[in-house]
Design a protein around this motif. Structure first.
Motif, PDB file in Angstrom:
ATOM      1  N   LYS A  27      -6.676  -1.741  -1.879  1.00 50.46           N
ATOM      2  CA  LYS A  27      -5.430  -2.428  -1.974  1.00 50.46           C
ATOM      3  C   LYS A  27      -5.421  -3.163  -0.628  1.00 50.46           C
ATOM      4  O   LYS A  27      -4.741  -4.659  -0.493  1.00 50.46           O
ATOM      5  CB  LYS A  27      -4.106  -1.740  -1.995  1.00 50.46           C
ATOM      6  N   PHE A  28      -5.677  -2.863   0.477  1.00 49.47           N
ATOM      7  CA  PHE A  28      -5.660  -3.476   1.572  1.00 49.47           C
ATOM      8  C   PHE A  28      -6.726  -4.784   1.906  1.00 49.47           C
ATOM      9  O   PHE A  28      -6.258  -5.758   1.920  1.00 49.47           O
ATOM     10  CB  PHE A  28      -6.460  -2.613   2.745  1.00 49.47           C
ATOM     11  N   THR A  63       0.682  -1.192   0.081  1.00 51.10           N
ATOM     12  CA  THR A  63       0.079   0.006   0.100  1.00 51.10           C
ATOM     13  C   THR A  63       0.824   1.412  -0.012  1.00 51.10           C
ATOM     14  O   THR A  63       0.391   2.429  -0.226  1.00 51.10           O
ATOM     15  CB  THR A  63      -1.090   0.077   1.340  1.00 51.10           C
ATOM     16  N   TYR A 114       1.677   2.510   2.750  1.00 52.59           N
ATOM     17  CA  TYR A 114       1.463   3.445   3.845  1.00 52.59           C
ATOM     18  C   TYR A 114       2.353   3.070   5.171  1.00 52.59           C
ATOM     19  O   TYR A 114       2.583   1.712   5.139  1.00 52.59           O
ATOM     20  CB  TYR A 114      -0.206   3.299   4.271  1.00 52.59           C
ATOM     21  N   PHE A 168      -6.443   3.084  -0.954  1.00 51.61           N
ATOM     22  CA  PHE A 168      -5.483   2.170  -0.168  1.00 51.61           C
ATOM     23  C   PHE A 168      -6.563   1.189   0.373  1.00 51.61           C
ATOM     24  O   PHE A 168      -6.033  -0.001   0.609  1.00 51.61           O
ATOM     25  CB  PHE A 168      -5.109   3.031   1.420  1.00 51.61           C
TER      26      PHE A 168
END
Length: 336
Positions: free
Chosen positions: A230-231, A55, A57, A227
């Protein structure tokens, strides 16, 4: 039924914390995620850093013992995404917490159960009369235990204590309780000298199903939609790998070791726990069985039924007409 603490305190914590919740930033590249010690394929990806790698992040992972603790943290604005069972999610939704269920992690099936001590003399539901049982209040186990005791006609003759899984296991080992309805590594401790009286899946057949899901702050999800997709894709890939690649999840595999090391559980327990859940596919997530079909979808219906039961027990003071506003299917990642 005798209760040590009242579930309404959980709703009160949410309401009092709502005023402190702050908005998520559209530029946010750090996400705060709450999880519990529930064995699931996606936990291996938590442990190996795949969520961060894929991601982009920075993810701060926070372990909690109960759903009640998590919804209080979400209400305060300190948690963006979280693992929540259907019961605490119903409490949070009814209290007005602005969150969305965006993925059903597990159909709980046999992974939660009411275990009774082998030396307790409990062989049938009627034998529960006069006994002491432990369960985390506001959890899916609490909801199902209360329902089962009522169906069996013994709810007024059983003492139910509010203990998180680890404290329940410790009380069991001290012989302070006769039974406990819990899950995960703590439930494994009960198996040493206990027997399941009823499982979550059997109570589902009696009329009350449960699930564990991922919930997110509505504003965070809206401002970090890529995000989110993708998570969920990472979770789905882990689930499909578990189902389609048994060798990769054998007792001596790297995946099992990742979960075992993170949770401090032995590999055999992790392998057994994984086998007790059902993991809905991407197609099932989007269907009427779970996140799809609005108010008629499985997730929204389960939240309403859970809320109705909690209200009947005096744990919350109202039930919403429709819980579909707390369910989102737009963040389902693509299957790869």
């Amino acid at each position: 039924m005798s209760f040590v603490r009242n579930l309404t305190a959980c709703g009160a914590m949410v309401l009092s914390a709502l005023s402190f919740a702050g908005p998520a930033s559209a530029e946010q590249r750090i996400v705060e995620v709450a999880y519990q010690l529930t064995t699931s394929p996606w936990i291996a990806r938590l442990a190996d850093g795949a969520f961060e790698t894929e991601t982009g992040y920075k993810i701060n992972w926070h372990q909690f013992n109960t759903g009640a603790e998590i919804i209080s943290a979400m209400a305060s604005g300190s948690i963006d995404l979280s693992v929540l069972g259907s019961s605490p999610l119903a409490v949070a939704s009814t209290a007005g917490l602005d969150i969305k269920l965006f993925w059903v992690l597990e159909d709980i099936a046999s992974a939660e159960a009411l275990y009774v001590r082998n030396d307790s003399g409990i062989r049938s539901p009627h034998d529960l009369v006069g006994k002491r049982l432990a369960v985390p209040f506001a959890s899916t186990s609490h909801y199902q235990l209360m329902y089962a005791l009522k169906k069996w006609g013994v709810e007024e003759q059983v003492t139910v204590l509010n203990l998180d899984p680890n404290k329940a296991a410790a009380a069991w080992e001290r012989k302070d309780i006769d039974g406990a309805f819990i899950w995960g590594a703590a439930m494994a401790r009960l198996k040493r000298n206990g027997t399941p009286l009823v499982t979550a899946g059997q109570i589902c057949e009696m009329g009350r199903c449960t699930f564990e899901g991922m919930a997110v702050s509505t504003e965070f999800a809206r401002e970090n939609s890529e995000f989110m997709r993708k998570f969920t894709s990472i979770i789905d890939q882990a689930n499909r790998d578990y189902i389609n690649n048994p060798a990769g999840w054998a007792i001596d595999s790297a995946n099992i070791k990742l979960i075992s090391d993170l949770f401090g559980a032995d590999a055999r327990t992790v392998t057994e726990d994984l086998s007790q859940y059902k993991y809905p596919s991407l197609t099932e997530q989007a269907s009427c069985t779970w996140l799809g079909c609005g108010a008629e979808g499985g997730a929204a219906k389960t939240l309403r039924l859970t809320a109705e039961f909690l209200k009947s027990q005096g744990r919350i003071d109202k039930v919403l007409d429709d819980y579909s506003g707390f369910v989102a299917d737009e963040y389902l990642g693509s299957s790869q």
